[in-house]
Design a protein around this motif. Structure first.
Motif, mmCIF file in Angstrom:
data_model
loop_
_atom_site.group_PDB
_atom_site.id
_atom_site.type_symbol
_atom_site.label_atom_id
_atom_site.label_comp_id
_atom_site.label_asym_id
_atom_site.label_seq_id
_atom_site.Cartn_x
_atom_site.Cartn_y
_atom_site.Cartn_z
ATOM 1 N N PHE A 189 0.865 -1.178 0.000
ATOM 2 C CA PHE A 189 0.000 0.000 0.000
ATOM 3 C C PHE A 189 0.898 1.223 0.000
ATOM 4 N N TYR A 190 0.720 2.097 -0.950
ATOM 5 C CA TYR A 190 1.632 3.228 -1.091
ATOM 6 C C TYR A 190 1.083 4.474 -0.422
ATOM 7 N N ARG A 191 1.992 5.320 -0.003
ATOM 8 C CA ARG A 191 1.610 6.544 0.706
ATOM 9 C C ARG A 191 2.010 7.803 -0.048
ATOM 10 N N GLN A 192 2.356 7.608 -1.312
ATOM 11 C CA GLN A 192 2.557 8.735 -2.220
ATOM 12 C C GLN A 192 1.913 8.368 -3.566
ATOM 13 N N PHE A 193 1.358 9.359 -4.230
ATOM 14 C CA PHE A 193 0.831 9.134 -5.583
ATOM 15 C C PHE A 193 2.003 9.259 -6.552
ATOM 16 N N SER A 194 2.828 8.214 -6.582
ATOM 17 C CA SER A 194 4.106 8.333 -7.267
ATOM 18 C C SER A 194 4.096 7.587 -8.595
ATOM 19 N N ALA A 195 4.748 8.182 -9.580
ATOM 20 C CA ALA A 195 4.938 7.519 -10.874
ATOM 21 C C ALA A 195 6.096 6.539 -10.818
ATOM 22 N N LEU A 196 6.774 6.471 -9.683
ATOM 23 C CA LEU A 196 7.934 5.583 -9.560
ATOM 24 C C LEU A 196 7.571 4.234 -8.957
ATOM 25 N N ASN A 197 6.398 4.130 -8.343
ATOM 26 C CA ASN A 197 6.018 2.842 -7.771
ATOM 27 C C ASN A 197 5.666 1.856 -8.879
ATOM 28 N N LYS A 198 6.074 0.626 -8.684
ATOM 29 C CA LYS A 198 5.849 -0.389 -9.707
ATOM 30 C C LYS A 198 4.366 -0.741 -9.781
ATOM 31 N N PRO A 199 3.775 -0.728 -10.980
ATOM 32 C CA PRO A 199 2.367 -1.098 -11.093
ATOM 33 C C PRO A 199 2.111 -2.498 -10.554
ATOM 34 N N VAL A 200 0.987 -2.658 -9.891
ATOM 35 C CA VAL A 200 0.664 -3.961 -9.310
ATOM 36 C C VAL A 200 -0.075 -4.842 -10.296
ATOM 37 N N LEU A 201 -0.650 -4.235 -11.325
ATOM 38 C CA LEU A 201 -1.429 -5.004 -12.298
ATOM 39 C C LEU A 201 -1.661 -4.112 -13.511
ATOM 40 N N THR A 202 -1.781 -4.743 -14.676
ATOM 41 C CA THR A 202 -2.101 -3.991 -15.889
ATOM 42 C C THR A 202 -3.541 -4.287 -16.303
ATOM 43 N N LEU A 203 -4.268 -3.219 -16.574
ATOM 44 C CA LEU A 203 -5.663 -3.344 -17.012
ATOM 45 C C LEU A 203 -5.784 -2.776 -18.414
ATOM 46 N N ALA A 204 -6.713 -3.304 -19.182
ATOM 47 C CA ALA A 204 -6.996 -2.721 -20.490
ATOM 48 C C ALA A 204 -8.241 -1.852 -20.392
ATOM 49 N N PRO A 205 -8.347 -0.865 -21.251
ATOM 50 C CA PRO A 205 -9.571 -0.073 -21.270
ATOM 51 C C PRO A 205 -10.781 -1.001 -21.414
ATOM 52 N N GLY A 206 -11.772 -0.776 -20.582
ATOM 53 C CA GLY A 206 -12.958 -1.619 -20.604
ATOM 54 C C GLY A 206 -12.944 -2.678 -19.517
ATOM 55 N N ASP A 207 -11.787 -2.963 -18.960
ATOM 56 C CA ASP A 207 -11.689 -4.003 -17.928
ATOM 57 C C ASP A 207 -12.311 -3.549 -16.611
ATOM 58 N N THR A 208 -12.610 -4.526 -15.781
ATOM 59 C CA THR A 208 -13.026 -4.243 -14.405
ATOM 60 C C THR A 208 -12.036 -4.865 -13.444
ATOM 61 N N ILE A 209 -11.882 -4.198 -12.312
ATOM 62 C CA ILE A 209 -10.964 -4.681 -11.282
ATOM 63 C C ILE A 209 -11.739 -4.752 -9.970
ATOM 64 N N HIS A 210 -11.632 -5.903 -9.322
ATOM 65 C CA HIS A 210 -12.272 -6.079 -8.013
ATOM 66 C C HIS A 210 -11.179 -6.272 -6.984
ATOM 67 N N THR A 211 -11.192 -5.432 -5.951
ATOM 68 C CA THR A 211 -10.114 -5.508 -4.968
ATOM 69 C C THR A 211 -10.594 -4.917 -3.651
ATOM 70 N N THR A 212 -9.668 -4.655 -2.753
ATOM 71 C CA THR A 212 -10.023 -4.060 -1.460
ATOM 72 C C THR A 212 -9.087 -2.899 -1.152
ATOM 73 N N THR A 213 -9.527 -2.083 -0.228
ATOM 74 C CA THR A 213 -8.682 -0.997 0.269
ATOM 75 C C THR A 213 -8.612 -1.096 1.789
ATOM 76 N N VAL A 214 -7.477 -0.676 2.333
ATOM 77 C CA VAL A 214 -7.384 -0.554 3.799
ATOM 78 C C VAL A 214 -7.911 0.814 4.210
ATOM 79 N N ASP A 215 -8.147 0.990 5.489
ATOM 80 C CA ASP A 215 -8.668 2.292 5.910
ATOM 81 C C ASP A 215 -7.543 3.332 5.979
#
Lengths: 437, 437, 437, 437
Positions: free
Chosen positions: D137-163
């Motif tokens: 879980f990252y604490r900066q909106f950084s362009a340097l963090n490695k993407p966790v997953l690649t999505l294509a336009p039109g895709d859906t992603i189901h996941t969770t967030t911590v508080d």
């Protein structure tokens, strides 16, 4: 990320105290906590008397005991939270566990691992003078950048800064623009909870031109003026006439052929990096750490006081202006490279909310916030705190002194934070009751 | 209400020109329009050449003809609205009808009745000195209050003001508080569309005490400071040591026993009443008309420029402060009565948006608005206008001069309007191209 | 000025109680103090028990005695100032002297003359319905304007308002623009220290057109948008399609030919005049007295609560809008005349800082100040006060309810004061502990 | 730093097009410029017709030629600056030099090295559904963090967030607090100059408790309220009654025992990382990239539009709130973990200044700035731009639509940026001229 940081920090702290069979825990310590994956500094001050341990953890009193290489203590906060440390020295490094029990949630204590080592002593030896030629310029006030040099309290450093656009005294573009900084300098012994003192011994121009523009920043224009100013925004090159200490546009408009501006070199940026646990601000930003304050009294002879958030303080500076009206209305001032000599010092165990400045004539607080109105409040609050702490004034007395003596200037409107400074002439301070400072 | 006002105004204009068989319409006129029940001034400037009439109505060019006692003309606005006046002189009074046809609504012209008379000439005769002892003090900057004295351009007036609470130099409470004013003074020849010039020849203290308090106004406190200041707010009496030009609290707190504030007498209020068609502001308010500006450089030697909105300008002043920090943070400064000598003058046919101030060192614009941020924009816009009009600077040149030379101070936070001033040192003006002012 | 005012006020209070040989002082009194030349109302509530007098003066407890026509009492403020009244009834009028001794200045008591009479009782009789045809329209919320009609608590009034420019339902221009108001209405028994309650029974359109414009007010435009909007600012006439309850521009631009806006009639202005001791605000202004709030939920079915500052409250209303987006961004909304029916009531001895509004769904506080930021704070403070007073919430509970339930809208950006409203849906109130209101 | 970044970026772009002997330059390219040590993206769109090259560089038209693996073109900006690229393809990678000649400084062109490759096509294949279990879980909106997953336009992603404090649905603290985020997700084909579209398909609670507090943030309190609120600030635990869709404090105060708040899950944070050339903002901050907007209509069914600043957009989200009043007055809302399903899409070649939101009923712009006043202006400017671009309205029409239809809410006061949203109900949009969108 943590491991690297910890390792790196230890490397730069320099040589460790040699510890005997029964080491003393006396003195200040640099503790790094692994706070759920984020490194966090704790301030620890220990007084050891035989096996008895007392002192402070982050400003809260602690009690405990030491036995050989082992130490154990408990500190209580005002809110009745407890912090209990249990650790031992291994090869000069303290390895410990911290248990934090919140009063509101006593059944679920948190447990953190801690690594620490003695802080280097905050001693004034014979002041050293350092000549430094920068080769790298940073664009974030980051605690992660490697210090370029270590200074001791009392030392002076003579170096140069590139202009806001990254160009040096020879006209060579060295780095992308946005206030690239010289530094960071590691100040030996400075610890979170201290104040870094930077005195500007010399601030001199080292080339004969500057770049500004003819734009007016959004904060300064009414809708009506915006319409009138439509189309401005081009770069303006200024000639710096060092001999006569004046500046003028190199290709002036018809009405500015005789226009002259007195040179008054200043540093737009000066900062002690915010804590390693926090996202590093870009060098265009400002805040409690100082940064891009763009205050035109941060010039030769001034002293800047900044909150220390990391071991070594990590001093950055740059963004020199040959001259600047209040607020930096063009977004750029007369941006130029600079020849700088600073003296550094540390006031231990003193906490300030925001940057403070002292000139030969005045003490100055600076509010930095999202609007002039909020910055104005902040500058007032900071001066009230200063007068209460250092001059022991009561709230009523604070109000009388500020009401009669405050001077407020707009210091910054060009950046994300607006700045307002409150200046209090020293003639008022001299008449406050003697011996109270 | 209108009739009374008209009659009243005519009375005070003094004697009318004696008009022959074929009167001349040449010159400036005071016209009062009955605008749906509200009196409204129109600015009329006539040049008569035989029967041909030219000139300006409210700044728009007009064309027409005069025949004996009759006059007829038409003026067109930029938006192609037309104003047609048809009238005749009766006993020195112009009785006329104005037909206003809006370009957007040509089929429904409006018709208003007008009464007018020649404006007294704006002449500098031999300057007169007037001694004036006030007996009435007003608490609104109203165009309806009867002038207490008529001054000519160039004249000086020496008088006194009571303090903000209504107490005079003898300690006698003369009127309810809230900045009761001396005045209004009628300035002969001043007309809407002119600028009133007030030079502060002398501003001296005439008693040895002042009243302030130990409160901090809401605009200046963070929530944190508000909590710290809980309970302050009592009156503080100050002793004014006229011999040594300092002030100090009469019963100082423990840390202020040696506290001294240099005396710098200033006028908190100076105003030219807003138009009779507008609700009169209370004397605690400020705006384009000046008013309760509380700017601590409105002191001896300063010149204030105010927009004229009524015939005679109607000058008010009061609210003297023996000394005041920027912004009047206590809500009250060192409030005291004052001995005042002013010289008045009029610049005809010049329009300014907001008050302007000139000191020996600087020209100053003042933004007055609901927040410091808005006041800051306004001060900048006003200076941009000043530099464009009087110094002929282009927008790009305006940006360069302000960017390099502006000084911004917070002038007022105690009242409904916040104030920010932009000061431009005269050393910059001197280097602008010669002959451009 | 005072004498006239007092006489005038007494005339309109209607017939006096006939007082016998030993009159009772029981009940509420209207006292007018001659405060250094300015009339000032005092709130007096007397309970007489034989010769013993108790009660409250401006909220402070008093003690004293009555003997025949004479009365004497003393009240103490929290700051230990004392107010001592000595007077006697003459022809139903109380003539008295008030001595005010400040604790901080006990040697110099002030002495004021007082005139008073019993306040008419605050009784609900059989509610009356009043039909009223306005012939005069005021442009200041003034306590000096003669009431046009007297209403009793519980009564309803049916009347009309002209539009902001002064034009009535027949298209006849009746008065100069600037929100000319219908009223003032005198509410029998309302006294300073009470709250005026106005319920909008009906608010209906009475003509088929409105005037607005295509300007955007300064508060709403960035410098960039200002440049884009250059040149707009002409009047826009709207057709009000009463049958379909929609409005549309009479001569729409190419992209607005099908543009329709739902009609939602509202009152831009509703006010209880500020105290006679204060300069009357123009009808374009707003504040604790209500006034030109321009809030688009002040529509049929809403209830407005206003602080009473004068005997009779002096209710004004006008500035009807056929529809308005939040904030009145054009400076004008769809300005039109209106058919209005209001029911009035009074809550005695209740003090509110600022206007409150109640709709079928929500309770609403309104901050009115020089910036949105300040107005936002004020709206929050007012709701905190409401919840603490009427629902007995602790500070912690207030924070939880506001944090979870607050809705904030921008209500006004077109005038000197910006407005922000805090709405709390009644569904939250219903779940607060029963019996606490 | 640059090399690493470039290498890293190329790795994640996925497989390269295989290029033949005479490769085509047609299409969109990802160019990375080494801008004085800082990586910078350039937008390049090429149309190749034989050897002729046309297209756009950063929105400016270009002309040039291709020959085999070599390409050369020149683009001119509006200010007459030129950008000339000369390069060749090597192993699918474009190696080039860019010469930038400023019109104002033609004698000193700058020279930069460029590395590029074809952008993956922006194609909608068969939408994929992705299940993702976050481990970092990252604490900066950084362009340097490695993407966790690649999505294509039109895709859906189901996941969770911590508080916001870092605790997950099982009550396990996973990371230090401060809005740790799930992501970043790389959106295939998204390029700087595009718009990322995120539709919130589902937003559901996944635990039965939340943490808030009883503090009121500084922006919301007057000095008076600050004093009243002294001492509040403790954590408040809320029970989330999922069955009844309400929340209530677990240990309510006496007056809140029946207090119920309807659940309305929302995402406090949603962002497309700002450009790699910019310091990454902390996850408590907001801006053009979205981020910590804390707007309570970013809930199930809403669509968020964000400016793309990096290849792949780099989508982050987190900081779920079970319910929140406008502005997040407690600094915390009902902070909880969340079950999230989003659908992503990309609008190519569309530029927006700030985040836009669409709900079933309204289109919404959001101003985010240092004060509510500035945020208000910004929201208005953004809506004016939206109406001009997508609905072709003229400035006059924009003013009419906003004036009649705007709803303004305060969306955020808890963080560094204040937020104001302008909502325009779709009923107004439906009546704008057909076919204009």
């Amino acid at each position: 990320m943590k491991c690297t940081v910890v390792a790196f920090c230890f490397l730069i702290f320099g040589c460790l105290r040699v510890l005997g069979q029964n080491p003393s825990f006396n003195g200040r310590w640099i503790l790094i906590e692994d706070f759920f994956g984020t490194p966090r500094y704790l301030r620890l001050q220990v007084e050891q008397n035989g096996s008895k341990i007392s002192g402070e953890l982050n400003g809260d009193k602690l009690d405990g005991a030491a036995e050989g290489r082992n130490i154990h203590f408990v500190a209580h906060t005002e809110q009745k939270d407890t912090f209990e440390l249990q650790g031992s020295l291994e090869g000069g490094i303290l390895k410990a566990t911290m248990i934090n029990t919140e009063a509101s949630n006593p059944d679920h204590p948190y447990r953190f691992s801690i690594t620490g080592q003695p802080a280097p002593p905050l001693e004034h030896g014979t002041p050293q003078h350092h000549e430094f030629k920068p080769t790298v310029f940073y664009r974030q006030f980051s605690a992660l950048n490697k210090p370029v040099l270590t200074l001791a309290p009392g030392d002076t450093i003579h170096t140069t800064t590139v202009d806001a656009g990254g160009t040096d005294e020879n006209g060579v573009r060295r780095v992308a623009g946005g206030n690239p900084e010289t530094g960071p300098f590691y100040i030996k012994g400075a610890m979170p909870g201290d104040v870094l003192v930077i005195h500007i011994n010399k601030l001199r121009l080292n080339r004969d031109w500057a770049i500004s523009d003819d734009f007016l920043v959004d904060r300064s224009v009414t809708p009506d003026l915006a319409v009138k100013m439509k189309g401005v925004g081009k770069d303006i090159k200024w000639h710096l006439d060092l001999a006569n200490a004046t500046a003028f546009p190199s290709k002036p408009g018809d009405h500015l052929t005789r226009f002259r501006v007195p040179l008054k070199p200043m540093l737009g940026c000066i900062a002690a990096a915010p804590s390693i646990s926090q996202a590093p601000p870009p060098t265009g930003d400002s805040g409690f750490f100082g940064g891009n304050m763009d205050f035109n009294e941060v010039s030769e002879g001034a002293t800047v006081y900044l909150r220390v958030s990391n071991p070594g303080a990590l001093l950055y500076f740059g963004d020199g202006h040959a001259a600047q009206g209040d607020g930096e209305l063009n977004g750029n001032a007369l941006e130029t490279s600079m020849d700088v000599e600073l003296a550094v010092d540390v006031i231990p165990n003193k906490r300030i909310a925001d940057p403070r400045i002292e000139t030969p004539d005045a003490i100055i607080t600076m509010g930095l916030d999202g609007s002039l109105d909020a910055a104005f409040e902040e500058a007032t609050g900071d001066m009230a705190a200063w007068l209460a702490e250092d001059y022991k004034l009561t709230p009523s007395e604070v109000a009388q002194v500020i009401g009669a003596g405050a001077e407020y200037k707009v210091s910054e409107v060009a950046d994300r934070n607006a700045g307002v400074v409150l200046k209090l002439n020293k003639k008022y301070l001299e008449t406050l009751a003697s011996g109270t400072k």
